[in-house]
Motif scaffolding. Structure first.
Motif, short mmCIF file in Angstrom:
data_model
loop_
_atom_site.label_atom_id
_atom_site.label_comp_id
_atom_site.label_asym_id
_atom_site.label_seq_id
_atom_site.Cartn_x
_atom_site.Cartn_y
_atom_site.Cartn_z
N ALA A 116 0.89 -1.08 0.16
CA ALA A 116 0.13 -0.10 -0.24
C ALA A 116 0.54 1.42 -0.10
O ALA A 116 0.41 2.38 -0.51
CB ALA A 116 -0.77 0.16 0.99
N GLU A 117 2.48 1.57 0.56
CA GLU A 117 2.90 2.50 0.74
C GLU A 117 3.69 2.87 0.14
O GLU A 117 3.99 3.38 -0.75
CB GLU A 117 3.30 2.59 2.28
CG GLU A 117 2.69 2.34 3.20
CD GLU A 117 1.60 3.43 3.49
OE1 GLU A 117 2.62 5.01 2.95
OE2 GLU A 117 0.61 3.88 3.91
N ARG A 121 -0.24 3.24 -2.87
CA ARG A 121 -0.69 5.25 -3.21
C ARG A 121 0.60 5.87 -4.55
O ARG A 121 0.01 6.79 -4.40
CB ARG A 121 0.11 5.06 -1.99
CG ARG A 121 -0.89 4.53 -0.21
CD ARG A 121 -0.41 5.36 0.60
NE ARG A 121 -0.03 6.59 0.94
CZ ARG A 121 -1.47 7.35 1.64
NH1 ARG A 121 -2.60 7.28 1.75
NH2 ARG A 121 -1.55 8.55 1.07
N LYS A 124 -1.58 5.83 -7.17
CA LYS A 124 -2.36 7.15 -7.53
C LYS A 124 -2.02 8.33 -6.69
O LYS A 124 -3.01 9.60 -7.36
CB LYS A 124 -3.62 6.74 -5.88
CG LYS A 124 -3.68 4.61 -6.07
CD LYS A 124 -5.23 4.80 -5.03
CE LYS A 124 -5.71 3.25 -5.38
NZ LYS A 124 -6.39 3.19 -4.00
N LEU A 126 -0.23 9.68 -4.84
CA LEU A 126 -0.12 10.31 -2.77
C LEU A 126 1.12 10.14 -2.34
O LEU A 126 1.82 9.23 -2.79
CB LEU A 126 -1.39 9.19 -2.53
CG LEU A 126 -2.91 9.00 -2.92
CD1 LEU A 126 -3.96 8.29 -2.18
CD2 LEU A 126 -3.25 10.20 -2.96
N THR A 127 1.13 10.55 -1.60
CA THR A 127 2.19 10.96 -0.62
C THR A 127 2.67 9.46 0.28
O THR A 127 1.42 8.98 0.81
CB THR A 127 2.31 11.45 0.67
OG1 THR A 127 2.50 12.42 -0.66
CG2 THR A 127 3.89 11.78 0.81
N SER A 128 3.61 8.31 0.33
CA SER A 128 3.42 7.34 0.90
C SER A 128 4.05 7.90 2.05
O SER A 128 4.71 8.83 2.46
CB SER A 128 4.46 6.65 0.33
OG SER A 128 5.29 6.48 0.10
#
Length: 219
Positions: A116-117, A121, A124, A126-128
């Motif tokens: 996920a991280e 993420r 997408k 997004l910041t991990s």
């Protein structure tokens, strides 16, 4: 009517179902549900999978079931496969359920969080959180140290025969290995885990689905 898998080709849970289908030589058709387009959240999809995640299957008799591990158990039971020991052999069945619980409680929860991280993420935009990723990597390393003890005594997690409990590790295990987390292949620290991982990850069934679940299969 051929069995239909409603999922996404690179989805870990869809590929978990795919490897079992390939193991059992069950012909299937993948009906692509686009995760980038959030099609799994559409009203039409939610009628079949109310949690809005992939996959679900429709068997050749019209029977529907979702949740990748439940699907795998259903398919193996339908085929009478040794991948799922029969409850009539209580000792083998108990060891299988123990191994399946180990996978969910001591592997998946950590490997999925790492993915996920470090994969989902960023994909997408997004910041991990590297602290979370590192914490789960360290936790998984400790769990795999215990795996090594178990696998020093037997070939697979439930005994000396491969079961669904082993195969369930493949999607997330392959994903974290691909991004350079060498926990499953470290022969110097975990020789028995490395032997086991090489065994299950080289199976023909996994080779067929490890990158993308094929749109169709006709064994």
């Amino acid at each position: 009517m051929v069995l239909k898998v409603f999922g996404f080709p690179t989805s870990t849970c869809t590929r978990r179902v795919g490897v079992v289908l390939e193991e059992l030589n069950i012909p299937y058709e993948l009906i692509v549900v686009s995760l980038p387009k959030n099609e799994q959240k559409s009203a039409a999809f939610l009628e079949h999978q109310p949690f809005g995640v992939v996959p679900y299957i429709v068997d050749d008799d019209g029977y529907e079931i979702y949740e990748s591990r439940a699907i795998a158990r259903y398919l193996a039971a339908k085929c009478g496969s040794s991948l799922l020991p029969s409850p009539s052999d209580l000792h083998k069945w108990g060891k299988f359920e123990q191994a399946a619980s180990i996978e969910q409680s001591n592997f998946d929860v950590f490997a999925a969080s790492i993915a996920a991280e470090r994969v989902f993420r960023p994909a997408k935009g997004l910041t991990s959180d590297e602290n979370i990723a590192q914490r789960h990597t360290e936790a998984l390393a400790a769990k795999l140290d215990v795996y090594d003890v178990i696998l020093s005594r037997q070939r697979y997690l439930a005994g000396d025969e491969c079961t669904l409990a082993d195969l369930f590790h493949l999607p997330y295990g392959a994903m974290i290995t691909k991004i350079g987390i060498n926990l499953l292949e470290d022969e110097s620290r975990r020789p028995h885990v490395a032997r086991w991982w090489k065994d299950i990850s080289s199976r023909d069934s996994w080779q067929k689905v490890k990158d993308n679940l094929p749109l169709t299969s006709s064994q």
